[in-house]
Motif scaffolding. Structure first.
Motif, mmCIF file in Angstrom:
data_model
loop_
_atom_site.group_PDB
_atom_site.id
_atom_site.type_symbol
_atom_site.label_atom_id
_atom_site.label_comp_id
_atom_site.label_asym_id
_atom_site.label_seq_id
_atom_site.Cartn_x
_atom_site.Cartn_y
_atom_site.Cartn_z
ATOM 1 N N GLU A 13 0.731 2.243 -9.107
ATOM 2 C CA GLU A 13 1.777 1.232 -8.938
ATOM 3 C C GLU A 13 2.418 1.275 -7.557
ATOM 4 O O GLU A 13 2.726 0.233 -6.971
ATOM 5 C CB GLU A 13 2.866 1.413 -9.997
ATOM 6 N N ARG A 14 2.643 2.469 -7.030
ATOM 7 C CA ARG A 14 3.258 2.604 -5.705
ATOM 8 C C ARG A 14 2.341 1.993 -4.641
ATOM 9 O O ARG A 14 2.794 1.247 -3.765
ATOM 10 C CB ARG A 14 3.535 4.074 -5.380
ATOM 11 N N LYS A 56 2.347 -1.757 -4.848
ATOM 12 C CA LYS A 56 3.608 -2.298 -4.317
ATOM 13 C C LYS A 56 3.582 -2.334 -2.789
ATOM 14 O O LYS A 56 3.954 -3.339 -2.171
ATOM 15 C CB LYS A 56 4.782 -1.443 -4.801
ATOM 16 N N THR A 77 8.678 2.847 -1.747
ATOM 17 C CA THR A 77 8.327 3.329 -3.096
ATOM 18 C C THR A 77 9.321 4.316 -3.689
ATOM 19 O O THR A 77 9.263 4.602 -4.882
ATOM 20 C CB THR A 77 6.950 4.004 -3.077
#
Length: 193
Positions: free
Chosen positions: A128-129, A132, A158
């Motif tokens: 996810e980081r 992003k 993040t």
């Protein structure tokens, strides 16, 4: 409006070159400047309509973004075109603007397709980081993310620890997603897309 309709394709006074009709439409409307507000937007819509009408299909350009990027050049060309019945320089300027707007549109379309392919290819490999950060970098468009990604920026985006950020960045390098630039504390990462 009468002139615009009479010079449409199929009429006896038709201007058969859609680029020339579009350029003249733009020049005429800006010269008349009939409204207190919104003339530029209406003018660009009419100029694009003239292009679509003459080509008999829609085009994927936004010459307004090109005009906005070089406003002084636009206003000089417009002023010169409004001062005389000799508008060859205006036609050249306008054609060049439309050409570069087409190149920009093509670049944006290709960039968008590359983004889709990128995420399809790496969707199982990114956390996810990383997603992003990459989405943030891609949001800058074809021009790219200024200065590249750094560990400091990664941490700020993040909220990851320094150790986790370092591992994430290294994983992106190993995947071939990031290309390191420089070295040591001044290393930055360029997105490979």
């Amino acid at each position: 409006m009468y002139w615009f309709n009479e010079t449409a394709p199929g009429n006896t006074d038709a201007i058969n070159n859609p680029l020339i009709k579009s350029a003249i439409t733009h020049l005429y409307f800006e010269t008349i400047y009939p409204f207190e507000d919104g003339n530029g937007r209406i003018d660009r819509a009419l100029a694009e309509k003239a292009l679509h009408q003459g080509l008999r299909h829609a085009t994927l350009i936004s010459h307004s973004s090109r005009i906005e990027a070089k406003k002084n050049e636009y206003y000089n060309a417009l002023k010169n075109g409004q001062c005389s019945n000799e508008i060859s320089a205006w036609l050249d300027y306008f054609a060049n603007t439309v050409y570069h707007a087409q190149l920009s549109a093509e670049k944006l379309i290709n960039f968008t397709l590359q983004k889709v392919k990128f995420f399809d290819h790496y969707k199982e490999d990114l956390n996810e980081r990383q997603v992003k950060v990459i989405k943030g970098m891609l949001a800058e468009g074809p021009a790219g993310f200024e200065g590249g990604m750094t560990a400091k920026k990664y941490i700020a985006i993040t909220k990851a620890s320094k150790a986790r950020a370092t591992r994430d960045l290294q994983a992106l390098v190993e995947l071939g997603v990031f290309l390191p630039q420089g070295g040591g504390r001044s290393v930055s990462y360029e997105l490979v897309i």
